[in-house]
Scaffold this motif. Sequence first.
Motif, short mmCIF file in Angstrom:
data_model
loop_
_atom_site.label_atom_id
_atom_site.label_comp_id
_atom_site.label_asym_id
_atom_site.label_seq_id
_atom_site.Cartn_x
_atom_site.Cartn_y
_atom_site.Cartn_z
N LYS A 74 49.67 -38.93 22.50
CA LYS A 74 50.84 -38.87 21.61
C LYS A 74 50.95 -40.10 20.70
N PRO A 75 50.86 -41.32 21.27
CA PRO A 75 50.98 -42.49 20.39
C PRO A 75 49.91 -42.51 19.31
N ILE A 76 48.68 -42.10 19.66
CA ILE A 76 47.62 -42.14 18.65
C ILE A 76 47.88 -41.09 17.58
N GLU A 77 48.40 -39.92 17.97
CA GLU A 77 48.73 -38.92 16.96
C GLU A 77 49.82 -39.42 16.04
N ALA A 78 50.82 -40.11 16.64
CA ALA A 78 51.88 -40.68 15.81
C ALA A 78 51.31 -41.73 14.87
N LEU A 79 50.43 -42.58 15.42
CA LEU A 79 49.81 -43.61 14.59
C LEU A 79 49.02 -42.98 13.46
N SER A 80 48.33 -41.86 13.75
CA SER A 80 47.51 -41.24 12.71
C SER A 80 48.40 -40.67 11.61
N LEU A 81 49.57 -40.14 11.99
CA LEU A 81 50.48 -39.63 10.95
C LEU A 81 51.00 -40.78 10.09
N VAL A 82 51.33 -41.91 10.74
CA VAL A 82 51.80 -43.08 9.99
C VAL A 82 50.71 -43.57 9.05
N THR A 83 49.46 -43.63 9.57
CA THR A 83 48.36 -44.11 8.74
C THR A 83 48.15 -43.18 7.54
N ALA A 84 48.23 -41.88 7.79
CA ALA A 84 48.03 -40.93 6.70
C ALA A 84 49.13 -41.09 5.64
N PHE A 85 50.36 -41.34 6.11
CA PHE A 85 51.45 -41.55 5.15
C PHE A 85 51.22 -42.84 4.37
N PHE A 86 50.83 -43.89 5.07
CA PHE A 86 50.52 -45.17 4.44
C PHE A 86 49.43 -45.00 3.39
N ASP A 87 48.42 -44.18 3.73
CA ASP A 87 47.30 -43.96 2.82
C ASP A 87 47.77 -43.28 1.54
N ARG A 88 48.60 -42.24 1.72
CA ARG A 88 49.09 -41.52 0.53
C ARG A 88 50.02 -42.39 -0.31
N SER A 89 51.00 -43.02 0.36
CA SER A 89 52.05 -43.69 -0.41
C SER A 89 51.63 -45.07 -0.87
N ILE A 90 51.17 -45.92 0.04
CA ILE A 90 50.93 -47.32 -0.32
C ILE A 90 49.57 -47.48 -1.00
N VAL A 91 48.50 -47.08 -0.31
CA VAL A 91 47.17 -47.36 -0.85
C VAL A 91 46.94 -46.57 -2.13
N ASP A 92 47.15 -45.25 -2.05
CA ASP A 92 46.94 -44.44 -3.25
C ASP A 92 48.03 -44.71 -4.28
N GLY A 93 49.25 -45.00 -3.79
CA GLY A 93 50.34 -45.30 -4.71
C GLY A 93 50.06 -46.53 -5.54
N THR A 94 49.48 -47.56 -4.91
CA THR A 94 49.13 -48.77 -5.66
C THR A 94 48.13 -48.44 -6.76
N VAL A 95 47.12 -47.65 -6.40
CA VAL A 95 46.10 -47.28 -7.39
C VAL A 95 46.76 -46.54 -8.56
#
Lengths: 70, 603
Positions: free
Chosen positions: A3-24
């Motif tokens: 469960k924690p890893i699945e939660a972490l993966s959802l957070v990472t995916a959100f971070f990827d979309r919003s922060i990393v791709d958002g910066t670009v």
Amino acid sequence: MVKPIEALSLVTAFFDRSIVDGTVDCIGQVPLAWGSAIRRMQSGLVQRYALAGVVGVLAIVLALAWQLRP
Amino acid sequence: MNPFSPANHLLLVILTPLVGALAAWLLGSRGVSAVRQSAAVTTLITLAGAVLLVLRAIPDVSAGLPFAVSEGQWLVDGPFDIRLSLGLDGLSIWLFGLSALLSVTAVMVSWEAIKEKPVGFYGLLLVLESAMLGVFAARDVILFYVFFEFTLVPLFFLIGIWGHDDRRRAAVKFFIYTLAGSVLAFLGLLTIVLWNAAHTGTLSFDIATLTAGLAAHPLPMDSRGGWLQWWVFLALFAGFAVKVPIVPFHTWLPLAHVEAPTGGSVDLAGVLLKIGIYGFLRFSLPMLPDATAAAAPWILGLGVIGILYGALVALAQTDLKRLIAYSSVSHMGYCVMGVAALEPVAVEGATLQLINHGLSAAGLFALVGMIYERYHTRSIANLGGIAARAPWLAFMFLLFTFSSIGLPGLNGFVGEFMVLLGSFQRAWGGVATEWRTVYLTMAVASVVGVVLGAWYMLWAVERVFFGASRQPPGTHEHAAGEHGHAAAAAADHGAHGHDGHGHGHAAAEPTDDLRWYEWSALAPLALFVVWIGLFPAMFLRPSAAAVRSAMAPGAAAFAERMRVAESDAHPAQTTLKAPTTTLTGAVIIPAVPPFTAGPERNP
């Protein structure tokens, strides 16, 4: 463990979309913003171009006068 | 002049796809099937030529010599000395072969998928093949850069015209992102050329000459020289890191992959990503050893972050193609890690892993395309139980999945194992004491990535291929369904019938399993997946000498840095000892790697 890893993966995916791709995408917006700012200058009004020309010539004359001041 | 001299042979292989593109254009009025047949024949001829060339090249290349070197006149007049200089060596030989192999796959997966503007599609695919072959064969900096950029143009149109819904944005983002990086890389390459010219007196663009020139006159790596080597390294890094892509410069990749037509995805994942690592090996490591050594821990860290980050994001994906795209980010992390470990076995493993990932990612993207063609969805939630309807499709997906997660006996295992082994070797015996914990942590973290990799891939396999069937009926079944997709599929089906390509009608019991053109796309990849897995030394040996000589300057500079760091930390103890004995880990792992396929192990 799962469960924690699945939660972490959802957070990472959100971070990827919003922060990393958002910066670009933000960086990509910069030239577009400049373009739309500069675009206003090309209004098609000849009087305004003439005014800009006069202001430019005045600026050059003033700069020269400042340079050549006694 | 011998028309079958190695140099002519290489030139012919590179030019064949261009001739094929012309043929496709001339056959344009004869319809889709003429065009795609000519494209298939062209890629097969090119593949046959490339295989023969690789076989001819292996003896020379294994000995560390370049093969099929040609020096055409190009811009030799005037102040320039830019030559049409081609050749293969150990770094490029398998990537060259892979480009030819995957081009066949790219054509075959488009067989039924591309019905619109076939001339443009297959023409661009063939032009892309020429450019990919050229990148790996170029021995001149400018020629390399021309091919490097020229791979962008066909793919830009392939994504932008034949892609899915958001194709325009994907194409533009892919193009601008990659171009922004590679223009900086071009500045770096020009600085190298000018530095070499200033110190040797001849303006040369030849990569071998430049490597030798920069070995004799290295770019300054101190404040007096303006840290020029750092700047050049960063400029090259910008170009190659975007191409690989190294996290956090990866966000163009999932978008481009998801929107690209299957054929474009195959070439993109299979070959184009490899150009980034190839660039590091070809330029950064041999020409900028001091900056490489200084940056190596950080790049290794980015590689490990990429492995974990890509795996975590892949785990959260609901779109099968996006999941494979993020798995590419994760797996390219191993290649980055292997190169940055600067340990022979790791760099050799990374170069093999380039090929491995090329095969497995191309296979997986091809299969996702086949699933999409059947069920018109890539959403994992809408798929299920495909194994019952298409057992061979499921089998192939499992095979490439196992290859990608590194099951022993398949190719992915060999590459990953060598990269991990080299990284641990570096962490135990090859770094200063203060770095050891960091290196060990990074090596252990990358192993966690292997577990995550198995998790997201097998979980996806479970949801897509097993369990209850959730997808709308396949294209080739009679669509009496209530789904909108099924209606579209039926319309599609009717259109096939009018064209005379309705192959589904003939079978009494239409199934969703692989068709002959899909077999021909996947079978060669599967063959190499098993072949490399069982006999990796056959593929490692030809590259070993070139890989080692490419990484030697960087590894030496790294060892020097670590020696300095060690003697700074413990000046009293280390003044008289040899560097290897100060590092206790060297006792655990001998300096000569036990697992190599290098020439010294050959009988």
